[in-house]
Motif scaffolding. Structure first.
Motif, short mmCIF file in Angstrom:
data_model
loop_
_atom_site.label_atom_id
_atom_site.label_comp_id
_atom_site.label_asym_id
_atom_site.label_seq_id
_atom_site.Cartn_x
_atom_site.Cartn_y
_atom_site.Cartn_z
N GLU A 22 0.82 -1.21 0.00
CA GLU A 22 0.00 0.00 0.00
C GLU A 22 0.86 1.27 0.00
O GLU A 22 0.52 2.27 -0.65
N ALA A 23 1.99 1.21 0.72
CA ALA A 23 2.89 2.37 0.76
C ALA A 23 3.51 2.62 -0.61
O ALA A 23 3.59 3.77 -1.07
N PHE A 24 3.98 1.54 -1.27
CA PHE A 24 4.57 1.70 -2.60
C PHE A 24 3.52 2.18 -3.60
O PHE A 24 3.80 3.04 -4.45
N GLN A 25 2.32 1.64 -3.55
CA GLN A 25 1.28 2.06 -4.49
C GLN A 25 0.93 3.54 -4.30
O GLN A 25 0.71 4.26 -5.28
N LYS A 26 0.90 3.98 -3.06
CA LYS A 26 0.60 5.40 -2.80
C LYS A 26 1.74 6.29 -3.28
O LYS A 26 1.51 7.36 -3.85
N LEU A 27 2.98 5.83 -3.07
CA LEU A 27 4.15 6.59 -3.54
C LEU A 27 4.14 6.70 -5.05
O LEU A 27 4.33 7.80 -5.60
N TYR A 28 3.95 5.58 -5.73
CA TYR A 28 3.91 5.59 -7.20
C TYR A 28 2.75 6.46 -7.70
O TYR A 28 2.88 7.17 -8.71
N LYS A 74 7.94 6.89 5.35
CA LYS A 74 6.95 7.69 6.08
C LYS A 74 5.54 7.17 5.83
O LYS A 74 4.74 7.03 6.77
N LEU A 75 5.23 6.85 4.58
CA LEU A 75 3.91 6.30 4.25
C LEU A 75 3.70 4.95 4.94
O LEU A 75 2.63 4.68 5.48
N TYR A 76 4.74 4.13 4.93
CA TYR A 76 4.68 2.81 5.55
C TYR A 76 4.39 2.91 7.04
O TYR A 76 3.53 2.20 7.58
N GLN A 77 5.08 3.80 7.73
CA GLN A 77 4.89 3.97 9.17
C GLN A 77 3.47 4.46 9.48
O GLN A 77 2.88 4.08 10.50
N GLU A 78 2.91 5.27 8.59
CA GLU A 78 1.53 5.73 8.78
C GLU A 78 0.55 4.57 8.70
O GLU A 78 -0.41 4.49 9.48
N PHE A 79 0.79 3.65 7.76
CA PHE A 79 -0.08 2.48 7.64
C PHE A 79 0.05 1.55 8.85
O PHE A 79 -0.91 0.92 9.27
N LEU A 80 1.24 1.47 9.41
CA LEU A 80 1.51 0.57 10.53
C LEU A 80 0.92 1.04 11.85
O LEU A 80 0.68 0.24 12.75
N GLU A 81 0.73 2.34 11.99
CA GLU A 81 0.35 2.93 13.27
C GLU A 81 -0.87 2.24 13.88
O GLU A 81 -1.93 2.15 13.27
N GLY A 82 -0.67 1.71 15.08
CA GLY A 82 -1.77 1.09 15.81
C GLY A 82 -2.12 -0.32 15.40
O GLY A 82 -3.06 -0.92 15.95
N GLU A 83 -1.39 -0.90 14.47
CA GLU A 83 -1.70 -2.25 14.01
C GLU A 83 -1.18 -3.30 14.99
O GLU A 83 -0.25 -3.05 15.77
N SER A 84 -1.78 -4.49 14.95
CA SER A 84 -1.45 -5.59 15.86
C SER A 84 -1.06 -6.83 15.07
O SER A 84 -1.19 -6.86 13.84
N PRO A 85 -0.58 -7.89 15.75
CA PRO A 85 -0.33 -9.16 15.05
C PRO A 85 -1.61 -9.64 14.36
O PRO A 85 -2.73 -9.27 14.76
#
Length: 223
Positions: A22-28, A74-85
């Motif tokens: 998702e981060a790469f797709q948003k960057l592209y 930066k985009l990747y960390q935004e997607f990760l925020e608050g996520e769990s296993p």
């Protein structure tokens, strides 16, 4: 009897693969380019066999690869925020500990990457042995990681079971002759897996660990 359960990490314990995509797709998308998803999907579970930044650098030579990496991170960390296993993972880890079954992790990622996320998720203490790309010559789909786990515990392949989410990872398990249970994620569920996988789950909530181990034990006896 199953003595060791072995987990992959990326996409299996924690769905980093979907967040990466998702981060790469948003960057592209920001730069009006189509992300080469087929090449990226083929590399899942192994080391990257292509450079996902190269098309961006070729199209925009005035922007450095490091700058693109920073944007993607930066985009990747935004997607990760608050996520769990992933669903059911912690239940499996707890059950294994209660049953006295050893728990290992075998990943094509680096040890620094694995340790960071296991600590962030608060689950590193569950693992008795961690094997990463830092510890072997060849990563998945080669069997080196899984063979190293077997060697560490001095067990034969039928005394272990692997949990994987990707074709490359499951093939590594099969090549090590260890029964493999696949639990594909949102990104890998449409990929083609080897027919020799022992069991497929949509989620670890589908079956309790005890049920999975009983199934694998019975299957081992029939081989």
């Amino acid at each position: 009897m199953i003595k060791v359960i072995i987990f992959d990490f990326d996409g299996l314990v924690f769905d980093t693969e979907t967040f990466e995509l998702e981060a790469f797709q948003k960057l592209y998308g920001k730069y009006k380019l189509d992300f080469p998803i087929d090449e990226w999907l083929n590399a899942i579970g192994s080391s990257l066999m292509f450079d996902p930044y190269e098309p961006l650098v070729m199209k925009f030579p005035a922007i450095s690869k490091d700058n693109f990496r920073t944007e993607r991170r930066k985009l990747y960390q935004e997607f990760l925020e608050g996520e769990s296993p992933r669903e059911g993972v912690v239940d499996y880890l707890r059950t294994a500990k209660q049953r006295g079954i050893k728990i290992a992790l075998a990943s094509s990622s680096t040890r620094s990457w694995i340790n960071y996320y296991l600590n962030k998720l608060g689950i590193i203490s569950y693992f008795d042995f961690i094997c990463t790309s830092d510890d072997v010559e060849n990563v998945k789909p080669e069997p080196d990681l899984y063979k190293k786990v077997l060697s560490n515990f001095e067990i034969n392949p039928r005394e272990a079971v692997v949990f994987e989410d990707s074709p490359n990872g499951s093939l590594a398990s099969i090549r090590a002759d260890i029964p493999c249970v696949i639990v594909p994620n949102k990104t890998t569920k449409s990929l083609l897996f080897d027919e020799r996988v022992a069991l497929r789950l949509n989620s670890m909530k589908d079956k309790k660990l005890d049920e999975v181990l009983e199934f694998i034990t019975i299957k081992n006896r029939s081989v």
